[in-house]
Write an enzyme that holds these catalytic residues in place. Sequence first.
Site, PDB file in Angstrom:
ATOM      1  N   ASP A  50       0.839  -1.206   0.000  1.00  0.00           N
ATOM      2  CA  ASP A  50       0.000   0.000   0.000  1.00  0.00           C
ATOM      3  C   ASP A  50       0.877   1.260   0.000  1.00  0.00           C
ATOM      4  O   ASP A  50       0.385   2.378  -0.110  1.00  0.00           O
ATOM      5  CB  ASP A  50      -1.014   0.004   1.158  1.00  0.00           C
ATOM      6  CG  ASP A  50      -0.353   0.054   2.524  1.00  0.00           C
ATOM      7  OD1 ASP A  50       0.879  -0.049   2.596  1.00  0.00           O
ATOM      8  OD2 ASP A  50      -1.090   0.207   3.529  1.00  0.00           O
ATOM      9  N   SER A  51       2.213   1.050   0.056  1.00  0.00           N
ATOM     10  CA  SER A  51       3.148   2.159  -0.158  1.00  0.00           C
ATOM     11  C   SER A  51       2.941   2.757  -1.553  1.00  0.00           C
ATOM     12  O   SER A  51       3.380   3.883  -1.822  1.00  0.00           O
ATOM     13  CB  SER A  51       4.599   1.689   0.000  1.00  0.00           C
ATOM     14  OG  SER A  51       4.816   0.498  -0.736  1.00  0.00           O
ATOM     15  N   ASP A  89      -1.215  -6.343  -0.330  1.00  0.00           N
ATOM     16  CA  ASP A  89      -1.214  -5.627   0.960  1.00  0.00           C
ATOM     17  C   ASP A  89      -2.604  -5.038   1.203  1.00  0.00           C
ATOM     18  O   ASP A  89      -3.088  -4.228   0.404  1.00  0.00           O
ATOM     19  CB  ASP A  89      -0.164  -4.498   0.861  1.00  0.00           C
ATOM     20  CG  ASP A  89       0.350  -4.057   2.200  1.00  0.00           C
ATOM     21  OD1 ASP A  89       0.019  -4.698   3.209  1.00  0.00           O
ATOM     22  OD2 ASP A  89       1.110  -3.067   2.226  1.00  0.00           O
ATOM     23  N   LYS A 119      -1.173  -9.484   3.144  1.00  0.00           N
ATOM     24  CA  LYS A 119      -0.491  -8.955   4.346  1.00  0.00           C
ATOM     25  C   LYS A 119      -1.406  -7.929   4.990  1.00  0.00           C
ATOM     26  O   LYS A 119      -2.101  -7.188   4.299  1.00  0.00           O
ATOM     27  CB  LYS A 119       0.848  -8.314   3.959  1.00  0.00           C
ATOM     28  CG  LYS A 119       1.533  -7.584   5.116  1.00  0.00           C
ATOM     29  CD  LYS A 119       2.917  -7.114   4.769  1.00  0.00           C
ATOM     30  CE  LYS A 119       3.008  -5.707   4.203  1.00  0.00           C
ATOM     31  NZ  LYS A 119       2.449  -4.650   5.076  1.00  0.00           N
ATOM     32  N   GLU A 121      -1.652  -5.217   8.744  1.00  0.00           N
ATOM     33  CA  GLU A 121      -0.871  -4.605   9.823  1.00  0.00           C
ATOM     34  C   GLU A 121      -1.553  -4.795  11.178  1.00  0.00           C
ATOM     35  O   GLU A 121      -2.770  -4.623  11.286  1.00  0.00           O
ATOM     36  CB  GLU A 121      -0.694  -3.101   9.557  1.00  0.00           C
ATOM     37  CG  GLU A 121       0.082  -2.808   8.296  1.00  0.00           C
ATOM     38  CD  GLU A 121       0.292  -1.308   8.069  1.00  0.00           C
ATOM     39  OE1 GLU A 121      -0.091  -0.492   8.944  1.00  0.00           O
ATOM     40  OE2 GLU A 121       0.834  -0.962   6.999  1.00  0.00           O
ATOM     41  N   GLU A 188       8.878  -4.083  11.133  1.00  0.00           N
ATOM     42  CA  GLU A 188       9.347  -2.812  10.543  1.00  0.00           C
ATOM     43  C   GLU A 188       9.884  -1.901  11.635  1.00  0.00           C
ATOM     44  O   GLU A 188       9.210  -1.660  12.654  1.00  0.00           O
ATOM     45  CB  GLU A 188       8.188  -2.116   9.796  1.00  0.00           C
ATOM     46  CG  GLU A 188       8.620  -0.786   9.179  1.00  0.00           C
ATOM     47  CD  GLU A 188       7.642  -0.219   8.178  1.00  0.00           C
ATOM     48  OE1 GLU A 188       6.625  -0.876   7.852  1.00  0.00           O
ATOM     49  OE2 GLU A 188       7.911   0.910   7.696  1.00  0.00           O
TER      50      GLU A 188
HETATM   51  O1  KIV Z   1       3.409  -1.158   1.758  1.00  0.00           O
HETATM   52  C1  KIV Z   1       4.611  -1.437   1.853  1.00  0.00           C
HETATM   53  O2  KIV Z   1       5.403  -1.238   0.941  1.00  0.00           O
HETATM   54  C2  KIV Z   1       5.079  -2.004   3.121  1.00  0.00           C
HETATM   55  C3  KIV Z   1       6.543  -1.864   3.402  1.00  0.00           C
HETATM   56  C4  KIV Z   1       6.795  -1.687   4.836  1.00  0.00           C
HETATM   57  C5  KIV Z   1       7.334  -2.954   2.862  1.00  0.00           C
HETATM   58  O3  KIV Z   1       4.316  -2.552   3.870  1.00  0.00           O
END
Ligand code: KIV
Length: 287
Positions: A50-51, A89, A119, A121, A188
């Site tokens: 999500d970056s 993500d 993934k 968080e 992280e």
């Molecule tokens: O979204 C992303 O790129 C991440 C980074 C911390 C790898 O979660």
Amino acid sequence: MTEQRKEKITIPTLYAMKAKGEPISWLTAYDFPIAQLEEQAGIEMILVGDSASMVVHGNESTLPITMDIMIAHAKAVRKGAPTSFVIGDMPFMSYHASAEDAVRNAGRFMKEAGCDAIKLEGGVRIADKVKAIVDAGIPVMGHIGLTPQSSAMLGGFKVQGKDAESARKMIEDAKALEKAGVFGMLLECVPTKVTQIIKQSVSVLIFGIGAGPGCDGQILIIHDILGLYPCFTPKFVRQYANLSPVILDALKKYKDEVRTKKFPAKEHEFAIKEEELKKLEEVLKRG
Ligand code: KIV
């Protein structure tokens, strides 16, 4: 053309690498050409992070990106990297409200984009959502330490687990994720010693970004390692190429050649046969 790896990377492949002590390489990608290059380079894992919200879409945080945009990125990456282990993500608010939301959105990454895992968080506070997704048969990667989606609550983009109490909580988060069924977790911005303790406390795969060398694998953001995101470079990044000046130089040359009529040249032109041109002229004359 994408150079084909012989076998698809799977969770057992990753665990076999861990067992042999072979560090796993993981990078973000958001589009087809970069995914192709990562696959050709033999990178085992790709995160459609999500970056993208920041490095591709120019937002100030990861919060604005939506599921639909993430799915579009993930589809492009999957096409470019058919044998890499591709992880989608989960964006902000795609799994927070309910376990139903979490399962539905995780399912979209698998069904619509062909991802291998997702993934999300958080630790203890999202363990119920992780369990629901895993129970639906979807592999989950956890993400603890600095979790950018909750950076407002964490007081900004800061190293986490620097005092005994916050480190203890992070170990609890890791154990809760393992109990909920994750196959791995990303740490992280975590002090190296705390990473080591977490690695000894759980048996799943441990990946790091700013979490020291003791992890089973490392991830970085592709724009950071290629010098394509000049806004901010975290301490944990190593830049392997500086492409911004190379691209800028090419763009300036293009602009100059269009202005001075050096581009397009003879070799870029298409022709029409002489007799067809004559026919056209006659037709036009007749009106
Ligand atoms: O979204 C992303 O790129 C991440 C980074 C911390 C790898 O979660």
